[in-house]
Design an enzyme around this catalytic site. Structure first.
Site, PDB file in Angstrom:
ATOM      1  N   ASP A 146     -29.326  46.303  24.031  1.00 45.48           N
ATOM      2  CA  ASP A 146     -29.917  46.844  22.800  1.00 45.48           C
ATOM      3  C   ASP A 146     -30.874  47.974  23.153  1.00 45.48           C
ATOM      4  OD1 ASP A 146     -30.612  47.106  20.137  1.00 45.48           O
ATOM      5  OD2 ASP A 146     -32.048  45.453  20.164  1.00 45.48           O
ATOM      6  N   GLU A 147     -31.075  48.910  22.232  1.00 42.50           N
ATOM      7  CA  GLU A 147     -32.013  50.032  22.413  1.00 42.50           C
ATOM      8  C   GLU A 147     -31.730  50.775  23.731  1.00 42.50           C
ATOM      9  OE1 GLU A 147     -33.739  50.844  19.990  1.00 42.50           O
ATOM     10  OE2 GLU A 147     -34.515  49.121  18.895  1.00 42.50           O
TER      11      GLU A 147
ATOM     12  N   GLN B 180     -33.950  58.016  18.090  1.00 40.45           N
ATOM     13  CA  GLN B 180     -35.156  57.188  18.169  1.00 40.45           C
ATOM     14  C   GLN B 180     -35.602  56.972  19.616  1.00 40.45           C
ATOM     15  OE1 GLN B 180     -35.506  53.911  15.156  1.00 40.45           O
ATOM     16  NE2 GLN B 180     -33.338  54.322  14.824  1.00 40.45           N
TER      17      GLN B 180
ATOM     18  N   ARG C 193     -39.409  54.423   8.935  1.00 41.87           N
ATOM     19  CA  ARG C 193     -40.017  53.093   8.775  1.00 41.87           C
ATOM     20  C   ARG C 193     -40.154  52.740   7.293  1.00 41.87           C
ATOM     21  NH1 ARG C 193     -38.072  51.427  12.413  1.00 41.87           N
ATOM     22  NH2 ARG C 193     -37.149  53.479  12.539  1.00 41.87           N
TER      23      ARG C 193
ATOM     24  N   LYS D  59     -28.128  47.150  12.679  1.00 42.80           N
ATOM     25  CA  LYS D  59     -27.818  47.031  14.104  1.00 42.80           C
ATOM     26  C   LYS D  59     -27.894  45.589  14.602  1.00 42.80           C
ATOM     27  CE  LYS D  59     -31.112  47.553  16.865  1.00 42.80           C
ATOM     28  NZ  LYS D  59     -32.261  47.981  17.664  1.00 42.80           N
ATOM     29  N   THR D  60     -28.963  44.876  14.230  1.00 44.97           N
ATOM     30  CA  THR D  60     -29.145  43.506  14.719  1.00 44.97           C
ATOM     31  C   THR D  60     -28.007  42.606  14.257  1.00 44.97           C
ATOM     32  OG1 THR D  60     -31.548  43.806  14.678  1.00 44.97           O
ATOM     33  CG2 THR D  60     -30.728  41.549  14.781  1.00 44.97           C
TER      34      THR D  60
END
Length: 766
Positions: A223-224, A254, A607, A32-33
């Site tokens: 973002d998010e 998430q 994670r 994503k980043t």
């Protein structure tokens, strides 16, 4: 273009779709980043002015990482992008526009401790019960109101809100909210929620300001996005209204911050706001092994409210996910610590490659004890941060007072520290006088003859003169020169230096560390403004990821799952998978709450890069009492093909607890307690395929189908797909939370919540 070559087809399509509304659904570990940063770089390469791009994140760490990556592609143009957390970006705008809504441009930003201090004073002055009006509860109530853009005026006029407060015995909440807002305003202070609340107010009341920033920010990225609340949603929608070049990135799977006001509907319903939306799904997980990804998929597939996607991994299958059972929480800690020790030794890993994740902070105790016994270094995240230490907050209070002398909380903190003869009685008189004359305490201190009878205390005059000297100096000196001068001339540095205790030495060293940080800030080449006021704004807006001074230490990481979001570790232990713990008992009242808990489990699982271990205990101490625990329903939802059982632990030897006696029977296969958690026997035939790791020996009857249990009665015979055949002994509670106590022939007595029980009614013969 070279930077596009390393993207997969879906990532590249998302990067190249620069205009119009775009939603990028980014699965865990999907790069994503990289997509966000390359998309911004691509905009600049296409000729978009970097000053016209706004990128909103939820952590400063994410913003820093993105800016560094963009710089590698486009060079120094990256410095011009408006990029940062919601709070830091809009604090910057408010510094420019604050006077339009009646605030000084040098307003103070209150942290949680400051807000609680103000509320405690109000609750005390109103003679209210501080247990009923618990300061945490009150602050959360005010925070929720602000995040939903409910002013104290609207709060006090809303009949439903008032009825709720009255029914809970807290009818004064609205008045507390009003007092709190008034005092913050008088002190020239905003709390974290105000930074968004006041931005909405600014954009609503001043169309010229809204128009200015709508045309400035021609391209917006968030973002998010699944973590945005109503206040953030509205700001973004307003700013994007003219150009509609809005790109939101997130993963509904998430979304785990509903308790902070995050609204998953913002991402689920995004298409309703923008019918011509283009959607891109990043489904390849580059982080985790296939088995870990498959487990995560099998978990989240049980949620009804979700944006469908097919996350996959092309990495190796990897180890199966190990399920460990312990007979107590202490034993669980021992098993986890020993597993980490063994894996590190066998695989040559660093301690920092291991993480232990839990649902609640209280679970860290048993983990800590076990790690200490084996000499394993660890770090607990979420503890007291560097900037929350007393000595640091004391010096920062002097800084705050220098730039905003109306900051009442900072004033009360340092007016008599170090001791200068201005005791509590004098401070109380100052506060009372300020309230009576509707002025700030600083106005009383700087003109005492106007507010006090007789001669003003010399110590008070000296204090005011000292702060005024700090104000003059700070206008012309660098951040470091100003900070060092204030630390020395306030007497704080001398006071700490003279304390020769171990604690005193630590506090002195912490102040030196703060000054070192300010020195480093003063020498940075990537920023133009280097005054102490700018440094103050930066640290006031730090997010948790920025506050840890030892984040690079080689230690095992212990943290709640909420704290782990955005992080990744080679090996992860997720502990405490038990009913009423995970999922939390508080989440069993509604489907939406339960689905959030499931998303939290999904976050924990994703994670892990190469190895995942999940554990639970069959007994746990709670409020001093040993209680028996059932495995979490979430374990039932994992496809058994990806799992491996490790039930090698033995019950604690010498225990007289009857619960352990039952566990011994289960272990040996004796008595009525024997069930699927019994020690596995050698296979004598081809293994039977199951869909659940917790499948019992009971095989459901042909055509088994859960019945409507709304009219279940005592005496009825039922079948449960896992526990087998049983008889209803009792029913308790009100709908929809009725609990049934049922005696099952194979495993004994169980208490089940009917709305989740999946029972088939056989007959109703008593």
């Amino acid at each position: 273009m070279d930077y596009l070559q390393g993207l997969n087809p879906e990532q590249r399509a998302a990067v190249e779709q620069t205009d119009g509304p775009v939603m990028i659904i980014a699965g865990a570990g999907s790069g994503k980043t990289r997509v966000i940063t390359y998309r911004v770089a691509h905009l600049i390469r296409k000729g978009v002015d970097s000053f016209n791009i706004l990128v909103l994140t939820f952590t400063n760490k994410a913003a820093r990482e993105m800016r560094e990556r963009i710089t590698h592609v486009v060079g120094t143009e990256a410095k011009n992008i408006w990029m940062g957390t919601f709070h830091s970006v809009f604090a910057k705008i408010l510094r420019v526009e604050a006077e339009k809504i009646g605030y000084p441009s040098n307003f103070t930003i209150y942290d949680t401790d400051d807000s609680k201090s103000v509320l405690r004073a109000i609750i005390k002055e109103m003679n209210l019960d501080d247990k009923l009006y618990n300061v945490n509860f009150v602050l959360n109530r005010i925070s929720a109101s602000k995040n939903n853009l409910i002013s104290f005026q609207e709060y006090n006029k809303n009949e439903q809100i008032q009825a709720d407060d009255m029914s809970s015995g807290r009818g004064q909440l609205g008045k507390i909210y009003q007092q709190y807002a008034t005092r913050c305003y008088r002190a020239g202070a905003m709390d974290f929620d105000d930074l968004l609340y006041k931005t909405n107010e600014l954009l609503k009341l001043h169309p010229d300001v809204l128009n200015k920033y709508q045309h400035k920010f021609k391209y917006l990225m968030v973002d998010e996005y699944q973590d945005t609340n109503f206040s953030q949603y509205l700001i973004v929608k307003k700013l994007a209204a003219v150009n509609e070049n809005l790109c939101v990135v997130g993963d509904d799977a998430q979304s785990i911050y509903a308790f902070r006001g995050a609204n998953i509907q913002n991402i689920l319903n995004f298409e309703k706001d923008y019918p011509d939306l283009k959607v891109f799904k990043l489904e390849q997980n580059y982080r985790s092994t296939q088995n870990i990804v498959n487990v995560a998929n099998s978990i989240i597939s049980n949620n009804k409210e979700q944006l469908k996607k097919n996350v996959f991994s092309e990495k190796e299958a990897g180890d199966k996910i190990k399920i460990m059972r312990a007979f107590s929480d202490n034993e669980e800690g021992k098993m986890v610590a020993e597993a980490i020790m063994e894996d590190r030794s066998r695989m040559g890993k660093k301690w920092a490659q291991f993480a232990i994740l839990y649902r609640t902070n209280a679970q860290s105790r048993s983990m800590e004890e076990a790690l200490r016994k084996l000499g394993i270094p660890y770090k607990i995240y979420g503890g007291l941060s560097f900037y929350q230490r007393k000595e640091i907050k004391d010096l920062i209070a002097y800084f705050r007072l220098t730039f905003n002398p109306n900051d009442e909380e900072a004033l009360k903190r340092v007016i008599n520290y170090p001791k200068r003869g201005i005791g509590d009685t004098s401070v109380d008189k100052i506060i009372v006088s300020a309230d009576a004359h509707q002025v700030t305490p600083w106005e009383v201190i700087t003109d005492p003859a106007k507010y006090f009878d007789g001669k003003a205390p010399a110590t008070l005059v000296a204090f005011a003169t000292m702060i005024q000297s700090f104000q003059v100096l700070a206008k012309s000196k660098s951040a470091y020169e100003s900070a060092l001068y204030i630390a020395q001339h306030s007497g704080l540095l001398k006071d700490l230096y003279e304390d020769k205790s171990v604690e005193g030495l630590n506090r002195y060293e912490n102040i030196q560390e703060l000054l070192n940080g300010i020195k480093e800030f003063s020498e940075r080449e990537d920023i133009e403004e280097k005054g102490l006021d700018i440094f103050m704004q930066d640290i006031a807006l730090l997010t948790n990821d920025d506050k840890d001074k030892n984040k690079d230490a080689d230690t095992v990481s212990l943290m709640t799952i909420h704290s782990s979001k955005g992080l990744e570790f080679s090996q992860v232990h997720v502990v405490g998978l038990e009913e009423n713990l995970f999922p939390s008992q508080m989440s069993l009242n509604s489907r939406s709450d339960l689905e959030e808990e499931r998303r939290l489990f999904y976050v924990a699982v994703t994670r892990a890069e190469s190895k995942l271990v999940i554990s639970y205990a069959t007994s746990r101490f709670k409020f001093g009492t040993l209680i028996s625990c059932e495995p979490s329903r979430f374990l039932d939802e994992i496809d058994a093909r990806y799992l491996e059982l490790d039930y090698s632990a033995k019950p604690t030897s010498g225990s007289n607890n009857p619960f352990f006696d039952d566990e011994r029977k289960a272990w040996t296969g004796g008595g009525k307690q024997a069930d699927a958690f019994s020690k596995p026997k050698p296979a004598t035939s081809a293994p039977v395929k199951t869909t659940s790791i917790l499948a019992k020996a009971h095989v459901p009857s042909a055509g088994f189908k859960p019945s409507d249990t709304s009219n279940l009665q005592v005496g009825m015979e039922v079948e449960h797909e896992r526990f087998g055949f049983g008889k209803v002994l009792s029913l308790e509670g009100a709908k929809p939370d009725v609990k049934a106590t049922i005696f099952f022939k194979e495993i004994g007595q169980k208490q089940l919540l009917l709305k989740f029980a999946k029972l088939s009614i056989i007959n109703n013969i008593n």
